[in-house]
Design a protein around this motif. Sequence first.
Motif, PDB file in Angstrom:
ATOM      1  N   ARG A  35       0.858  -1.182   0.000  1.00 36.91           N
ATOM      2  CA  ARG A  35       0.000   0.000   0.000  1.00 36.91           C
ATOM      3  C   ARG A  35       0.889   1.225   0.000  1.00 36.91           C
ATOM      4  NH1 ARG A  35      -2.912   3.326   4.126  1.00 36.91           N
ATOM      5  NH2 ARG A  35      -1.316   2.579   5.528  1.00 36.91           N
ATOM      6  N   ASP A  37       0.407   5.195   0.330  1.00 34.19           N
ATOM      7  CA  ASP A  37      -0.586   6.210   0.656  1.00 34.19           C
ATOM      8  C   ASP A  37       0.023   7.589   0.436  1.00 34.19           C
ATOM      9  OD1 ASP A  37      -2.386   7.936   1.791  1.00 34.19           O
ATOM     10  OD2 ASP A  37      -2.740   6.709   3.581  1.00 34.19           O
ATOM     11  N   GLY A  39      -1.621  10.414   0.894  1.00 30.05           N
ATOM     12  CA  GLY A  39      -2.455  11.400   1.566  1.00 30.05           C
ATOM     13  C   GLY A  39      -3.798  11.512   0.873  1.00 30.05           C
ATOM     14  N   VAL A  42      -4.425   6.795  -2.914  1.00 28.24           N
ATOM     15  CA  VAL A  42      -3.800   5.612  -2.310  1.00 28.24           C
ATOM     16  C   VAL A  42      -3.652   4.530  -3.373  1.00 28.24           C
ATOM     17  CG1 VAL A  42      -4.015   3.810  -0.559  1.00 28.24           C
ATOM     18  CG2 VAL A  42      -4.849   6.128  -0.071  1.00 28.24           C
ATOM     19  N   ASP A  58      -8.931   7.015  -5.240  1.00 23.35           N
ATOM     20  CA  ASP A  58      -8.723   8.467  -5.318  1.00 23.35           C
ATOM     21  C   ASP A  58     -10.061   9.172  -5.161  1.00 23.35           C
ATOM     22  OD1 ASP A  58      -8.183  11.076  -5.984  1.00 23.35           O
ATOM     23  OD2 ASP A  58      -6.706  10.533  -7.522  1.00 23.35           O
ATOM     24  N   HIS A  87     -12.151   4.774  -0.660  1.00 22.00           N
ATOM     25  CA  HIS A  87     -10.912   5.474  -0.320  1.00 22.00           C
ATOM     26  C   HIS A  87     -10.659   5.434   1.174  1.00 22.00           C
ATOM     27  CE1 HIS A  87      -8.507   9.117   0.706  1.00 22.00           C
ATOM     28  NE2 HIS A  87      -7.755   8.599  -0.247  1.00 22.00           N
ATOM     29  N   HIS A  88     -11.704   5.625   1.955  1.00 21.15           N
ATOM     30  CA  HIS A  88     -11.584   5.581   3.406  1.00 21.15           C
ATOM     31  C   HIS A  88     -11.075   4.210   3.856  1.00 21.15           C
ATOM     32  CE1 HIS A  88     -12.301   6.656   7.515  1.00 21.15           C
ATOM     33  NE2 HIS A  88     -13.112   5.627   7.688  1.00 21.15           N
ATOM     34  N   GLU A  91      -7.396   3.599   3.236  1.00 23.19           N
ATOM     35  CA  GLU A  91      -6.477   4.211   4.196  1.00 23.19           C
ATOM     36  C   GLU A  91      -6.225   3.305   5.400  1.00 23.19           C
ATOM     37  OE1 GLU A  91      -6.943   8.984   3.747  1.00 23.19           O
ATOM     38  OE2 GLU A  91      -8.609   7.950   4.743  1.00 23.19           O
ATOM     39  N   GLN A  92      -7.119   2.343   5.597  1.00 24.90           N
ATOM     40  CA  GLN A  92      -7.007   1.493   6.782  1.00 24.90           C
ATOM     41  C   GLN A  92      -6.412   0.125   6.538  1.00 24.90           C
ATOM     42  OE1 GLN A  92     -10.881   1.400   8.703  1.00 24.90           O
ATOM     43  NE2 GLN A  92     -11.188   3.537   8.093  1.00 24.90           N
TER      44      GLN A  92
END
Length: 642
Positions: A35, A37, A39, A42, A58, A87-88, A91-92
């Motif tokens: 991954r 990232d 910001g 991703v 994105d 996208h959220h 990020e995880q």
Amino acid sequence: MSRFIDELKRTHRCGELRASDEGKEVILFGWVASRRDHGGCVFIDIRDREGIAQLVFDPEYAKADVWASRKGATVQSGDLSHVLDAHHLAEQVRGEWVIGIRGVVVSRGQNKNPKIPTGDVEIIVTEAAVFNRAETPPFEITDEIDTREEIRLAYRYLDLRRIPLQRTLRMRHDINRVTRNYLSDQGCLELETPFLVKYTPGGARNFLVPARLSPGKFYALAESPQLYKQLFMVAGFDRYFQIVKCFRDEDLRLDRQPEFTQIDVELSFVNQDDVFSLIEGLVFSIFKDVLKKDLRALYPEGRFPRLPFNESMARYGNDKPDLRFGLEHTDLTELVIEQAGGGVSFWAEIAEKFRSGQYRREVPAEIVKALVIPASANLSRPQLEELERGLKEIKGFKGLARAKVAEDGTWTQSPLAKSITPEARQKINETVGAKAGDVICFQFGKTAVVHTVMAKLRVDIAKRTGLIPEYGHGDQWRFLWVTNPPLFEYDEDTGRWAAAHHAFTRPVDEHIPLLESDPARVECYRYDLVLNGFEIGGGSIRLHDPEVQARVFKTLGIDDKDAREKFGFLLDALKSGAPPHGGIALGMDRTAMLLTGAPTLRDVIPFPKTNQGTDQLTGAPVVVDASQLAELQVKSTFQPPG
RNA sequence: GGGGUGGUAGUUAAGUUGGUUAUAACGCCGGCCUGUCACGCCGGAGGCCGCGGGUUCGAGUCCCGUCCACCCCGCCA
């Protein structure tokens, strides 16, 4: 989660996507390989058994006008609602999480990645789900890995997730598939034989299985289907094959596992040539289908070369020579006898034993051999000494006499230089073809040790000088049939003749008269298939003539009663109308190892054992409770140390 | 049965003639970062030095034993 799997079915595998898929909406399932990232945007690399694809998460793609600017990529406006959620989620996520995504394949434009097959495209993700999280693995799941094998084996399910191992196991599948098709087309029937069989003394040590229903008795796990496949021939099945597990309780090596797979074949009404051509056809098919390689470029006749066993021993020191390079041995025994030792006291002793008749030239107990390291190899003295150190692991090795040949033919840097007579030296130089700057390596003494040492030396030199790689094929393929080894071996300990392979191998016709008078010289129709220095198969034409069989048993010191006890059912079967027959077994694992270039057998077996025969993953073998042993009426005498 | 090599953070390794708080890279955790693909930058956590004895004021380091893995000989008709 149920929306994926239940409603959204997988459309492609990750590694399959190419430029031709641009514009397609795809649904992919796989593991998070990495991954990155930024910001906002991703990138996630998603992996499945076919390879890796780059996903783009994105938030910008939640806007319809951004899609409009992306040539060839369209999306339903109603689908944009999930983009921000995806996208959220991106990020995880962490490495090795299992995810599913929906998205659109687009060209990477200026940002292509030439290192991966899917590098021309990426997938803009419009919807995503996490199927499962994953703990951080003990080692990275990448193609190149330097983690200790001990740890890889303990987490084999993670090791197997790596693309190279996925590829290897698929190649095994391909070899199996081609083998089944080819042998079926050749009229062989795939027939099964028991694993739980009668214990047979001699040969490989058997694994034993307590027979609960027959207290106090044991089955053995089959070391091969040998006897049964002969019975198939007696029964008239005519041609048989089986891709079958075999079990041998012997010490392990990098090319040996306690359970391994053979491609087992037996044919009726055939001679050695018939077996060879069937197997050559099989190997050609496997190479063509699996490696996309036409062996006819190397072997235009469609046949592999053949080498008699005795010649193989003389020229290479073993029965599985690697023909990717030369460095052949020269036997100097005759020359040394003729020169009465040539001034070298050890050689004089050997020569004298031949002269006095203590040793026979046909089957010499001691020999003198030489191997020339050409000046072009350019090995320094410390390098030569390191080569010699490598030989110390051979039992019986006492040292390697070397001689560097000077311009005038004299020897330097050699313990032999002072004692050797000029005449012997000159003849040796001629016989081995040594030129100035060459190094001649000598080995003399017990025949078997000399062969073992010189065979290892030959291979070590080749590896050191880059003639062959440390492991792997180096895209060179050299096949060889090694034929007609001796039928008998003299057992020093018991003072008796023993079957070198098994007692049902047919002697070479012209040697049948020697069965009683000179067993040492009787050769047989036994053959090994060798590839790049590995024995990948072996077999024989079987002895189906009861009269010759009886004479073989006699030489082995097996009387009628012994024979009945040991081989009763096979002898009866052979007397009941046995066709002439013979066969071969190919080592499936070794073949896969050589074809993939894997450094060890363990790399081509999904769940291999360690050198101590343990399974690092499950912990097998284990101690079982007394009650389980009691049920089997078995008692262990093992005392833990201390 | 015999010979050899190795075991130090999750992983791979470094660790001086025995001497303060056992290093590094990657990975991991937190923060920042919109075109990376070995992403980058800042910060952080993480260790019974395989295990058990011994020598020593003091042992990752020296000695003995032991376990595990790997390579080889014997063995694998």
